[in-house]
Write an enzyme that holds these catalytic residues in place. Structure first.
Site, PDB file in Angstrom:
ATOM      1  N   ASP A 182      36.147  39.002  10.584  1.00 46.57           N
ATOM      2  CA  ASP A 182      35.906  37.918  11.541  1.00 46.57           C
ATOM      3  C   ASP A 182      35.192  36.820  10.772  1.00 46.57           C
ATOM      4  OD1 ASP A 182      36.338  37.251  14.416  1.00 46.57           O
ATOM      5  OD2 ASP A 182      34.251  36.635  14.179  1.00 46.57           O
ATOM      6  N   SER A 183      35.754  35.626  10.842  1.00 42.66           N
ATOM      7  CA  SER A 183      35.253  34.583   9.955  1.00 42.66           C
ATOM      8  C   SER A 183      35.324  33.229  10.626  1.00 42.66           C
ATOM      9  CB  SER A 183      36.062  34.600   8.651  1.00 42.66           C
ATOM     10  OG  SER A 183      37.441  34.722   8.911  1.00 42.66           O
TER      11      SER A 183
ATOM     12  N   ASN B 139      46.165  37.420  11.241  1.00 44.70           N
ATOM     13  CA  ASN B 139      46.140  36.150  10.517  1.00 44.70           C
ATOM     14  C   ASN B 139      46.764  36.360   9.123  1.00 44.70           C
ATOM     15  OD1 ASN B 139      45.156  34.142   8.648  1.00 44.70           O
ATOM     16  ND2 ASN B 139      43.757  33.462  10.254  1.00 44.70           N
TER      17      ASN B 139
ATOM     18  N   PHE C 192      44.434  28.209   3.941  1.00 44.14           N
ATOM     19  CA  PHE C 192      44.828  28.141   5.349  1.00 44.14           C
ATOM     20  C   PHE C 192      43.655  27.573   6.137  1.00 44.14           C
ATOM     21  CE2 PHE C 192      42.401  31.729   7.171  1.00 44.14           C
ATOM     22  CZ  PHE C 192      42.053  32.434   6.030  1.00 44.14           C
ATOM     23  N   GLY C 193      43.825  27.462   7.435  1.00 45.72           N
ATOM     24  CA  GLY C 193      42.722  27.035   8.304  1.00 45.72           C
ATOM     25  C   GLY C 193      42.112  25.703   7.879  1.00 45.72           C
TER      26      GLY C 193
ATOM     27  N   LYS D 143      39.372  30.306  -5.221  1.00 43.55           N
ATOM     28  CA  LYS D 143      38.944  30.796  -3.901  1.00 43.55           C
ATOM     29  C   LYS D 143      38.740  32.322  -3.947  1.00 43.55           C
ATOM     30  CE  LYS D 143      39.791  30.718   1.047  1.00 43.55           C
ATOM     31  NZ  LYS D 143      40.729  30.605   2.154  1.00 43.55           N
TER      32      LYS D 143
HETATM   33  P1  ITT Z   1      42.339  37.793  13.547  1.00 42.97           P
HETATM   34  O1  ITT Z   1      41.292  37.770  14.630  1.00 42.97           O
HETATM   35  O2  ITT Z   1      43.613  38.426  13.969  1.00 42.97           O
HETATM   36  O3  ITT Z   1      41.804  38.365  12.273  1.00 42.97           O
HETATM   37  P2  ITT Z   1      41.978  34.915  13.634  1.00 42.97           P
HETATM   38  O4  ITT Z   1      42.588  33.770  12.885  1.00 42.97           O
HETATM   39  O5  ITT Z   1      41.915  34.813  15.127  1.00 42.97           O
HETATM   40  O6  ITT Z   1      42.743  36.266  13.197  1.00 42.97           O
HETATM   41  P3  ITT Z   1      39.090  34.799  13.486  1.00 42.97           P
HETATM   42  O7  ITT Z   1      38.885  35.018  14.929  1.00 42.97           O
HETATM   43  O8  ITT Z   1      38.198  35.534  12.516  1.00 42.97           O
HETATM   44  O9  ITT Z   1      40.559  35.206  13.038  1.00 42.97           O
HETATM   45  O10 ITT Z   1      39.022  33.242  13.182  1.00 42.97           O
HETATM   46  C1  ITT Z   1      38.961  32.800  11.875  1.00 42.97           C
HETATM   47  C2  ITT Z   1      39.267  31.318  11.826  1.00 42.97           C
HETATM   48  O11 ITT Z   1      38.306  30.705  10.951  1.00 42.97           O
HETATM   49  C3  ITT Z   1      40.626  31.098  11.188  1.00 42.97           C
HETATM   50  O12 ITT Z   1      41.627  30.997  12.153  1.00 42.97           O
HETATM   51  C4  ITT Z   1      40.404  29.820  10.418  1.00 42.97           C
HETATM   52  O13 ITT Z   1      40.560  28.745  11.280  1.00 42.97           O
HETATM   53  C5  ITT Z   1      38.933  29.893  10.012  1.00 42.97           C
HETATM   54  N1  ITT Z   1      38.794  30.521   8.685  1.00 42.97           N
HETATM   55  C6  ITT Z   1      38.248  31.725   8.379  1.00 42.97           C
HETATM   56  N2  ITT Z   1      38.320  31.971   7.065  1.00 42.97           N
HETATM   57  C7  ITT Z   1      38.923  30.906   6.524  1.00 42.97           C
HETATM   58  C8  ITT Z   1      39.301  30.570   5.211  1.00 42.97           C
HETATM   59  O14 ITT Z   1      39.112  31.387   4.195  1.00 42.97           O
HETATM   60  N3  ITT Z   1      39.890  29.396   5.027  1.00 42.97           N
HETATM   61  C9  ITT Z   1      40.117  28.558   6.043  1.00 42.97           C
HETATM   62  N4  ITT Z   1      39.819  28.794   7.316  1.00 42.97           N
HETATM   63  C10 ITT Z   1      39.223  29.965   7.564  1.00 42.97           C
END
Ligand code: ITT
Length: 200
Positions: free
Chosen positions: A70-71, A9, A152-153, A175
């Site tokens: 993981d978030s 990510n 993002f996200g 942030k």
């Molecule tokens: P990796 O597993 O490769 O690290 P991923 O995007 O699949 O990438 P996760 O499974 O941890 O990672 O999912 C995290 C999602 O949660 C991420 O795609 C965002 O949609 C959201 N997210 C997490 N932290 C965030 C942030 O700081 N700001 C906005 N959205 C966030």
């Protein structure tokens, strides 16, 4: 000491790199290309460990220290959705925009224009000297209209506690100070420092 990031990510890579000042932070894909990692854990900590262990085993580096994140965002009134499914809320491989839209649709289904929400980050560190997991949280609310294009996200619909603007609108420095990721990393840093001292 080099820290290898077990994430694909780009938003996370940018934020984590900015949160370290002296350490060298390298995305694992720069070393071994991308790999598919099945995130089938039942909580953030389990999934963070799955990612860090997978990259650690795939690397051919002595003494590597691998860090994963993981978030996700949880909305209590929606039964804590999307939680660990944040990256795939609107389906496997869904874009950030589609996932955000799905959350807005779920709020609308409930007749809500906003709701209390919180972000969670579990950071795992896997090294030759052991495995560690720490957490950080950021509380606030989600709204039904995206604002700004920073972060993002889900950031354009998330307003942190104590602020009136979304993370899409606020200065990224804010942030960096208050985020779930920044808070988890504050706990991870002494662990990383200890591991770095073992090299010396
Ligand atoms: P990796 O597993 O490769 O690290 P991923 O995007 O699949 O990438 P996760 O499974 O941890 O990672 O999912 C995290 C999602 O949660 C991420 O795609 C965002 O949609 C959201 N997210 C997490 N932290 C965030 C942030 O700081 N700001 C906005 N959205 C966030």
């Amino acid at each position: 000491m080099k820290i290898i990031l077990a994430t694909s990510n780009r938003g996370k890579v940018k934020e984590i790199a900015e949160l370290f000042d002296s350490e060298e932070v390298i995305p694992y894909s720069d070393l071994i290309g991308t790999m598919h990692i099945e995130e089938n854990g039942s909580d953030f900590a389990a999934n963070a460990l799955i990612k860090a262990r997978s990259v650690y085993s795939a690397l051919d580096e002595d003494g590597a220290v691998v860090l994963s994140d993981d978030s996700g965002i949880s909305v209590p009134v929606l039964g804590f959705e999307p939680g660990i499914f944040s990256a795939r809320y609107a389906g496997e491989g869904a874009s950030d925009t589609r996932n955000l839209q799905k959350l807005v649709e779920r709020l609308k289904e409930k007749g809500l224009s906003e709701a209390t929400a919180f972000y969670t980050a579990a950071i795992a560190v896997v090294s030759p000297w052991g495995e560690y997991v720490v957490h950080g949280w950021m509380h606030g609310r989600v709204v039904d209209t995206p604002r700004g294009d920073g972060g993002f996200g889900y950031d354009p619909i998330f307003i942190p506690e104590g602020y009136e603007k979304s993370l899409g609108e606020l200065d990224p420095q804010i942030k960096r100070t208050i985020s779930h990721r920044a808070r988890a990393l504050e706990l991870a840093k002494p662990i990383i420092k200890m591991l770095g001292d073992l090299y010396a």
